[in-house]
Design a protein around this motif. Structure first.
Motif, PDB file in Angstrom:
ATOM      1  N   GLU A 188      -7.245 -12.876   1.595  1.00  0.00           N
ATOM      2  CA  GLU A 188      -7.740 -12.589   2.941  1.00  0.00           C
ATOM      3  C   GLU A 188      -6.708 -13.013   3.982  1.00  0.00           C
ATOM      4  O   GLU A 188      -6.516 -12.329   4.991  1.00  0.00           O
ATOM      5  CB  GLU A 188      -9.073 -13.280   3.193  1.00  0.00           C
ATOM      6  N   GLY A 189      -6.029 -14.125   3.728  1.00  0.00           N
ATOM      7  CA  GLY A 189      -4.984 -14.560   4.640  1.00  0.00           C
ATOM      8  C   GLY A 189      -3.854 -13.546   4.734  1.00  0.00           C
ATOM      9  O   GLY A 189      -3.283 -13.324   5.803  1.00  0.00           O
ATOM     10  N   LEU A 190      -3.508 -12.915   3.608  1.00  0.00           N
ATOM     11  CA  LEU A 190      -2.498 -11.867   3.610  1.00  0.00           C
ATOM     12  C   LEU A 190      -2.889 -10.729   4.540  1.00  0.00           C
ATOM     13  O   LEU A 190      -2.084 -10.262   5.351  1.00  0.00           O
ATOM     14  CB  LEU A 190      -2.309 -11.324   2.193  1.00  0.00           C
ATOM     15  N   ILE A 191      -4.124 -10.278   4.416  1.00  0.00           N
ATOM     16  CA  ILE A 191      -4.570  -9.156   5.242  1.00  0.00           C
ATOM     17  C   ILE A 191      -4.626  -9.559   6.708  1.00  0.00           C
ATOM     18  O   ILE A 191      -4.172  -8.820   7.599  1.00  0.00           O
ATOM     19  CB  ILE A 191      -5.948  -8.659   4.763  1.00  0.00           C
ATOM     20  N   ARG A 192      -5.156 -10.749   6.985  1.00  0.00           N
ATOM     21  CA  ARG A 192      -5.245 -11.203   8.374  1.00  0.00           C
ATOM     22  C   ARG A 192      -3.855 -11.305   9.002  1.00  0.00           C
ATOM     23  O   ARG A 192      -3.647 -10.896  10.152  1.00  0.00           O
ATOM     24  CB  ARG A 192      -5.959 -12.549   8.447  1.00  0.00           C
ATOM     25  N   HIS A 193      -2.907 -11.847   8.264  1.00  0.00           N
ATOM     26  CA  HIS A 193      -1.573 -12.020   8.829  1.00  0.00           C
ATOM     27  C   HIS A 193      -0.883 -10.675   9.009  1.00  0.00           C
ATOM     28  O   HIS A 193      -0.230 -10.437  10.042  1.00  0.00           O
ATOM     29  CB  HIS A 193      -0.739 -12.933   7.938  1.00  0.00           C
ATOM     30  N   TYR A 194      -1.007  -9.790   8.022  1.00  0.00           N
ATOM     31  CA  TYR A 194      -0.364  -8.486   8.136  1.00  0.00           C
ATOM     32  C   TYR A 194      -0.906  -7.716   9.333  1.00  0.00           C
ATOM     33  O   TYR A 194      -0.160  -6.982  10.000  1.00  0.00           O
ATOM     34  CB  TYR A 194      -0.579  -7.679   6.857  1.00  0.00           C
ATOM     35  N   MET A 195      -2.198  -7.887   9.614  1.00  0.00           N
ATOM     36  CA  MET A 195      -2.834  -7.133  10.691  1.00  0.00           C
ATOM     37  C   MET A 195      -2.899  -7.908  12.008  1.00  0.00           C
ATOM     38  O   MET A 195      -3.573  -7.483  12.940  1.00  0.00           O
ATOM     39  CB  MET A 195      -4.236  -6.708  10.255  1.00  0.00           C
ATOM     40  N   SER A 196      -2.190  -9.007  12.089  1.00  0.00           N
ATOM     41  CA  SER A 196      -2.301  -9.864  13.277  1.00  0.00           C
ATOM     42  C   SER A 196      -1.811  -9.190  14.547  1.00  0.00           C
ATOM     43  O   SER A 196      -2.250  -9.545  15.653  1.00  0.00           O
ATOM     44  CB  SER A 196      -1.537 -11.172  13.051  1.00  0.00           C
ATOM     45  N   GLY A 197      -0.931  -8.222  14.440  1.00  0.00           N
ATOM     46  CA  GLY A 197      -0.455  -7.529  15.628  1.00  0.00           C
ATOM     47  C   GLY A 197      -1.197  -6.243  15.929  1.00  0.00           C
ATOM     48  O   GLY A 197      -0.819  -5.511  16.853  1.00  0.00           O
ATOM     49  N   MET A 198      -2.241  -5.966  15.193  1.00  0.00           N
ATOM     50  CA  MET A 198      -3.005  -4.733  15.351  1.00  0.00           C
ATOM     51  C   MET A 198      -4.268  -4.999  16.151  1.00  0.00           C
ATOM     52  O   MET A 198      -4.705  -6.157  16.299  1.00  0.00           O
ATOM     53  CB  MET A 198      -3.358  -4.153  13.980  1.00  0.00           C
ATOM     54  N   PRO A 199      -4.904  -3.972  16.696  1.00  0.00           N
ATOM     55  CA  PRO A 199      -6.175  -4.178  17.409  1.00  0.00           C
ATOM     56  C   PRO A 199      -7.181  -4.899  16.513  1.00  0.00           C
ATOM     57  O   PRO A 199      -7.350  -4.534  15.344  1.00  0.00           O
ATOM     58  CB  PRO A 199      -6.629  -2.747  17.722  1.00  0.00           C
ATOM     59  N   PRO A 200      -7.860  -5.927  17.016  1.00  0.00           N
ATOM     60  CA  PRO A 200      -8.765  -6.714  16.165  1.00  0.00           C
ATOM     61  C   PRO A 200      -9.884  -5.894  15.542  1.00  0.00           C
ATOM     62  O   PRO A 200     -10.394  -6.249  14.469  1.00  0.00           O
ATOM     63  CB  PRO A 200      -9.301  -7.786  17.117  1.00  0.00           C
ATOM     64  N   GLU A 201     -10.260  -4.797  16.189  1.00  0.00           N
ATOM     65  CA  GLU A 201     -11.344  -3.993  15.623  1.00  0.00           C
ATOM     66  C   GLU A 201     -10.916  -3.300  14.331  1.00  0.00           C
ATOM     67  O   GLU A 201     -11.772  -2.921  13.520  1.00  0.00           O
ATOM     68  CB  GLU A 201     -11.842  -2.950  16.637  1.00  0.00           C
ATOM     69  N   VAL A 230      -5.920  -5.389  -3.486  1.00  0.00           N
ATOM     70  CA  VAL A 230      -4.556  -4.856  -3.341  1.00  0.00           C
ATOM     71  C   VAL A 230      -3.748  -5.613  -2.291  1.00  0.00           C
ATOM     72  O   VAL A 230      -2.597  -5.255  -2.024  1.00  0.00           O
ATOM     73  CB  VAL A 230      -4.589  -3.347  -2.989  1.00  0.00           C
ATOM     74  N   ALA A 231      -4.311  -6.672  -1.717  1.00  0.00           N
ATOM     75  CA  ALA A 231      -3.624  -7.406  -0.654  1.00  0.00           C
ATOM     76  C   ALA A 231      -2.218  -7.886  -1.030  1.00  0.00           C
ATOM     77  O   ALA A 231      -1.324  -7.885  -0.177  1.00  0.00           O
ATOM     78  CB  ALA A 231      -4.486  -8.592  -0.199  1.00  0.00           C
ATOM     79  N   PRO A 232      -1.955  -8.308  -2.288  1.00  0.00           N
ATOM     80  CA  PRO A 232      -0.585  -8.732  -2.617  1.00  0.00           C
ATOM     81  C   PRO A 232       0.469  -7.656  -2.385  1.00  0.00           C
ATOM     82  O   PRO A 232       1.641  -7.977  -2.186  1.00  0.00           O
ATOM     83  CB  PRO A 232      -0.687  -9.111  -4.098  1.00  0.00           C
ATOM     84  N   THR A 233       0.080  -6.386  -2.386  1.00  0.00           N
ATOM     85  CA  THR A 233       1.061  -5.326  -2.172  1.00  0.00           C
ATOM     86  C   THR A 233       1.526  -5.252  -0.721  1.00  0.00           C
ATOM     87  O   THR A 233       2.480  -4.519  -0.428  1.00  0.00           O
ATOM     88  CB  THR A 233       0.497  -3.955  -2.586  1.00  0.00           C
ATOM     89  N   ARG A 287       4.910 -13.922   1.899  1.00  0.00           N
ATOM     90  CA  ARG A 287       5.257 -14.398   0.558  1.00  0.00           C
ATOM     91  C   ARG A 287       4.585 -15.736   0.267  1.00  0.00           C
ATOM     92  O   ARG A 287       4.118 -15.968  -0.853  1.00  0.00           O
ATOM     93  CB  ARG A 287       6.778 -14.531   0.424  1.00  0.00           C
ATOM     94  N   ARG A 288       4.519 -16.615   1.259  1.00  0.00           N
ATOM     95  CA  ARG A 288       3.847 -17.910   1.056  1.00  0.00           C
ATOM     96  C   ARG A 288       2.355 -17.714   0.818  1.00  0.00           C
ATOM     97  O   ARG A 288       1.763 -18.363  -0.062  1.00  0.00           O
ATOM     98  CB  ARG A 288       4.091 -18.809   2.271  1.00  0.00           C
ATOM     99  N   LEU A 289       1.734 -16.822   1.575  1.00  0.00           N
ATOM    100  CA  LEU A 289       0.312 -16.557   1.381  1.00  0.00           C
ATOM    101  C   LEU A 289       0.056 -15.921   0.014  1.00  0.00           C
ATOM    102  O   LEU A 289      -0.933 -16.243  -0.653  1.00  0.00           O
ATOM    103  CB  LEU A 289      -0.200 -15.639   2.494  1.00  0.00           C
ATOM    104  N   GLN A 290       0.952 -15.054  -0.408  1.00  0.00           N
ATOM    105  CA  GLN A 290       0.802 -14.434  -1.722  1.00  0.00           C
ATOM    106  C   GLN A 290       0.915 -15.485  -2.820  1.00  0.00           C
ATOM    107  O   GLN A 290       0.134 -15.493  -3.771  1.00  0.00           O
ATOM    108  CB  GLN A 290       1.851 -13.335  -1.892  1.00  0.00           C
ATOM    109  N   ALA A 291       1.894 -16.381  -2.700  1.00  0.00           N
ATOM    110  CA  ALA A 291       2.082 -17.425  -3.700  1.00  0.00           C
ATOM    111  C   ALA A 291       0.874 -18.347  -3.768  1.00  0.00           C
ATOM    112  O   ALA A 291       0.538 -18.877  -4.841  1.00  0.00           O
ATOM    113  CB  ALA A 291       3.341 -18.228  -3.388  1.00  0.00           C
ATOM    114  N   ALA A 292       0.207 -18.550  -2.632  1.00  0.00           N
ATOM    115  CA  ALA A 292      -0.981 -19.401  -2.592  1.00  0.00           C
ATOM    116  C   ALA A 292      -2.237 -18.687  -3.053  1.00  0.00           C
ATOM    117  O   ALA A 292      -3.302 -19.311  -3.175  1.00  0.00           O
ATOM    118  CB  ALA A 292      -1.179 -19.925  -1.168  1.00  0.00           C
ATOM    119  N   GLY A 293      -2.134 -17.386  -3.296  1.00  0.00           N
ATOM    120  CA  GLY A 293      -3.302 -16.626  -3.727  1.00  0.00           C
ATOM    121  C   GLY A 293      -4.303 -16.363  -2.626  1.00  0.00           C
ATOM    122  O   GLY A 293      -5.467 -16.057  -2.898  1.00  0.00           O
TER     123      GLY A 293
END
Length: 282
Positions: free
Chosen positions: A169-182, A199-202, A160-166
């Motif tokens: 890319e940070g949204l996608i990186r954070h959402y995928m932080s627990g996934m394989p880096p590839e 579509v990252a805000p979704t 939510r903080r990343l979304q509010a900041a616009g």
């Protein structure tokens, strides 16, 4: 929840329905008119929609070729669907997404089976608990934390903080932080990367569905989901997905888990088509 307009093609029809808050939800229908078996509605995973997820549309075509109606829709804020008037940070965004799926089920006759992938599977489970006409549910690799292992909402708060900041890319990186880096590297190098950023805000929607599952024991909050539920994971997937599927099967009133051909969070199209057709037939 009406307002469908249709453009016919040899393989499908494309149109839209209006959700409860007026949001336009785009959908594509494959196969014959609704018959005796419930139509199949397919629900996308995080950031996915018809334009960037050919695997789901291909599955809909395969199921339709076997004589069933199949409908793929764009979740709000993606593809051909609108996002207004709901703000992605709305505390009730999960309710809005459930209403969107309800509008699609209502359009196909008020009853449907659902195949939902990844975080979309958790959304579909909440929708089944809301009694919107889902008669059968297939959940593909729901990325839930096991009971008692949630983070208290920290992941959702960060998004939510990343979304509010616009910071898309940070949204996608954070959402995928627990996934394989590839997985992230593959997205960033794909020609669809600008679309994923759009579509990252979704991602807040998906995180809200996951967080809600942490709040109470699964057997309590989903005790009313008495429809048949099939929790599927791939034979060569990440180790925690089969564990989650088994836990869901144990917690839900009428559920079981299976391993299906597939690897890397993706299903084998032939195996999934065969299993879905059998499941639709009861």
């Amino acid at each position: 929840m009406t307002g469908f307009s249709e453009i016919s093609s040899p393989t499908s029809s494309i149109g839209h329905v209006a959700s409860a808050d007026g949001t336009r939800i785009a959908l594509e229908r494959y196969g014959p008119a609704v018959g005796s078996d419930p139509p199949l509605v397919l629900v996308h995973a995080a950031m996915r929609h018809r334009a960037n997820d050919p695997q789901t549309s291909d599955l809909a075509r395969r199921v339709a070729a076997r004589g069933h109606t199949a409908v793929v829709y764009d979740r709000r804020g993606r593809g051909g669907s609108g996002s207004a008037p709901t703000d992605p940070t709305d505390e009730r965004i999960l309710d809005r997404e459930v209403e969107d799926l309800a509008a699609v089920v209502d359009h196909v006759g008020g009853r449907a089976a659902v195949l939902a992938s990844s975080s979309g599977a958790v959304l579909a489970l909440w929708a089944a608990a809301s009694d919107i006409g889902i008669e059968r549910l297939v959940m593909w690799e729901a990325p839930l934390a096991l009971e008692g292992q949630g983070d208290g909402g920290a992941f959702l708060d960060d998004l939510r903080r990343l979304q509010a900041a616009g910071d898309r890319e940070g949204l996608i990186r954070h959402y995928m932080s627990g996934m394989p880096p590839e997985w992230l590297a593959g997205l960033r190098s794909s020609p669809e990367w600008p679309d994923y950023l759009a579509v990252a805000p979704t991602l807040v929607h998906d995180a809200a569905a996951l967080h809600e599952a942490d709040l109470r024991p699964w057997s309590d909050q989903w005790s009313g989901v008495r429809i048949p539920v099939l929790a599927l994971s791939g034979e060569e997937t990440l180790p925690f997905f089969p564990v989650v599927c088994e836990a869901l099967a144990a917690a839900l009133p009428d559920a079981h888990s299976e391993r299906l051909a597939g690897a890397g969070h993706g299903w084998d199209a032939d195996a999934m088509t065969d299993r879905l057709v059998t499941f639709l037939a009861g």
